[in-house]
Design a protein around this motif. Structure first.
Motif, PDB file in Angstrom:
ATOM      1  N   PRO A 104       2.625   1.501  17.580  1.00 31.42           N
ATOM      2  CA  PRO A 104       3.251   0.263  17.089  1.00 31.42           C
ATOM      3  C   PRO A 104       3.609  -0.728  18.197  1.00 31.42           C
ATOM      4  CG  PRO A 104       4.217   2.190  16.027  1.00 31.42           C
ATOM      5  CD  PRO A 104       3.320   2.699  17.111  1.00 31.42           C
ATOM      6  N   GLY A 105       3.749  -0.246  19.431  1.00 34.35           N
ATOM      7  CA  GLY A 105       4.052  -1.138  20.547  1.00 34.35           C
ATOM      8  C   GLY A 105       2.817  -1.818  21.123  1.00 34.35           C
ATOM      9  N   PHE A 106       1.653  -1.567  20.543  1.00 33.36           N
ATOM     10  CA  PHE A 106       0.393  -2.143  21.027  1.00 33.36           C
ATOM     11  C   PHE A 106       0.522  -3.658  21.128  1.00 33.36           C
ATOM     12  CE2 PHE A 106      -3.904  -3.826  20.607  1.00 33.36           C
ATOM     13  CZ  PHE A 106      -4.649  -2.979  21.398  1.00 33.36           C
ATOM     14  N   ALA A 142      -5.914   1.559  26.069  1.00 34.23           N
ATOM     15  CA  ALA A 142      -4.886   2.360  26.745  1.00 34.23           C
ATOM     16  C   ALA A 142      -3.815   1.470  27.362  1.00 34.23           C
ATOM     17  CB  ALA A 142      -5.530   3.239  27.815  1.00 34.23           C
ATOM     18  N   LEU A 143      -4.234   0.473  28.129  1.00 34.02           N
ATOM     19  CA  LEU A 143      -3.278  -0.391  28.817  1.00 34.02           C
ATOM     20  C   LEU A 143      -2.423  -1.205  27.847  1.00 34.02           C
ATOM     21  CD1 LEU A 143      -5.552  -1.649  31.733  1.00 34.02           C
ATOM     22  CD2 LEU A 143      -3.574  -0.134  31.935  1.00 34.02           C
ATOM     23  N   SER A 144      -2.984  -1.553  26.688  1.00 34.07           N
ATOM     24  CA  SER A 144      -2.264  -2.369  25.706  1.00 34.07           C
ATOM     25  C   SER A 144      -1.394  -1.530  24.779  1.00 34.07           C
ATOM     26  CB  SER A 144      -3.263  -3.174  24.865  1.00 34.07           C
ATOM     27  OG  SER A 144      -4.093  -3.948  25.690  1.00 34.07           O
ATOM     28  N   SER A 145      -1.551  -0.219  24.802  1.00 30.08           N
ATOM     29  CA  SER A 145      -0.861   0.659  23.847  1.00 30.08           C
ATOM     30  C   SER A 145       0.655   0.667  24.017  1.00 30.08           C
ATOM     31  CB  SER A 145      -1.388   2.090  23.972  1.00 30.08           C
ATOM     32  OG  SER A 145      -0.933   2.675  25.197  1.00 30.08           O
ATOM     33  N   ASN A 146       1.112   0.402  25.228  1.00 27.74           N
ATOM     34  CA  ASN A 146       2.538   0.490  25.562  1.00 27.74           C
ATOM     35  C   ASN A 146       3.063   1.916  25.472  1.00 27.74           C
ATOM     36  OD1 ASN A 146       4.038  -1.560  26.711  1.00 27.74           O
ATOM     37  ND2 ASN A 146       4.062  -2.750  24.831  1.00 27.74           N
ATOM     38  N   ALA A 147       2.167   2.899  25.513  1.00 23.07           N
ATOM     39  CA  ALA A 147       2.607   4.292  25.587  1.00 23.07           C
ATOM     40  C   ALA A 147       3.243   4.517  26.955  1.00 23.07           C
ATOM     41  CB  ALA A 147       1.422   5.232  25.390  1.00 23.07           C
TER      42      ALA A 147
END
Length: 197
Positions: A104-106, A142-147
């Protein structure tokens, strides 16, 4: 915190020993490398860290909680696999939206900005991407996921020198912005050495 603890991790595939009693702790907010030749067990380790496969013995914990069967912990980790798991007929922009469902933080504006920087056509279907652009697409997800934990398995596969340089620069910039824990698995040791802590 996102501290990863690996305790006595062993993995057999039949009679083949892939990992032998590995124990280590990865502190939060650092960029680590898993370096070694092809077949050294790097991908096996990443698959164990993300509960894609089960260990023969040992365990993985994040912030003291087991990874195995733990959706809460696994939701903090984004794993850019070498293998493509996105539907081949789906367009890149649809894949971004699909990733947003699971993370959801993407950050969609950031993903689109990275696509522009790398020259990735978001209207293309995944199956239409070259090997290099498939790597770029997966790295952008991956970089945009905000994981808070990002795992990259051979992230520069098929990339030319210019795109590799740009990706390493974006990794460092994203790290400085978010403080995510990053783990980069590669056999290109000299090339990635300036990125790793």
């Amino acid at each position: 915190m996102n501290r990863i603890e690996i305790k006595n991790l062993t993995k057999y595939y039949g009679k083949t020993l892939a990992l032998d009693d590995v124990s280590l702790a990865l502190e939060a907010g650092k960029i680590y490398g898993v370096l070694g030749r092809n077949g050294a067990g790097k991908t096996t380790l990443l698959n164990l860290l993300t509960d894609k496969i089960s260990p023969s013995s040992g365990a993985v914990h994040v912030d003291g909680k087991p990874v195995a069967g733990n959706d809460e912990v696994l939701g903090k980790i984004y794993y850019m696999m070498e293998k493509n798991l996105f539907p081949p007929a789906m367009r890149v922009q649809e894949c971004f939206r699909w990733t947003q469902v699971f993370y959801p933080g993407f950050e969609m504006p950031y993903a689109l900005e990275l696509a522009r920087k790398f020259g990735l056509n978001t209207r293309k279907k995944v199956k239409e991407l070259s090997t290099g652009y498939l790597s770029i697409f997966k790295a952008i997800c991956a970089l945009s996921s905000n994981a808070s934990i990002l795992l990259f398995d051979e992230p520069v596969l098929g990339l030319d020198a210019n795109h590799r340089h740009l990706l390493y620069r974006e990794l460092l910039e994203r790290f400085s912005q978010t403080g995510s824990t990053m783990l980069i698995s590669t056999h290109l040791i000299e090339e990635v050495s300036s990125v790793l802590e």
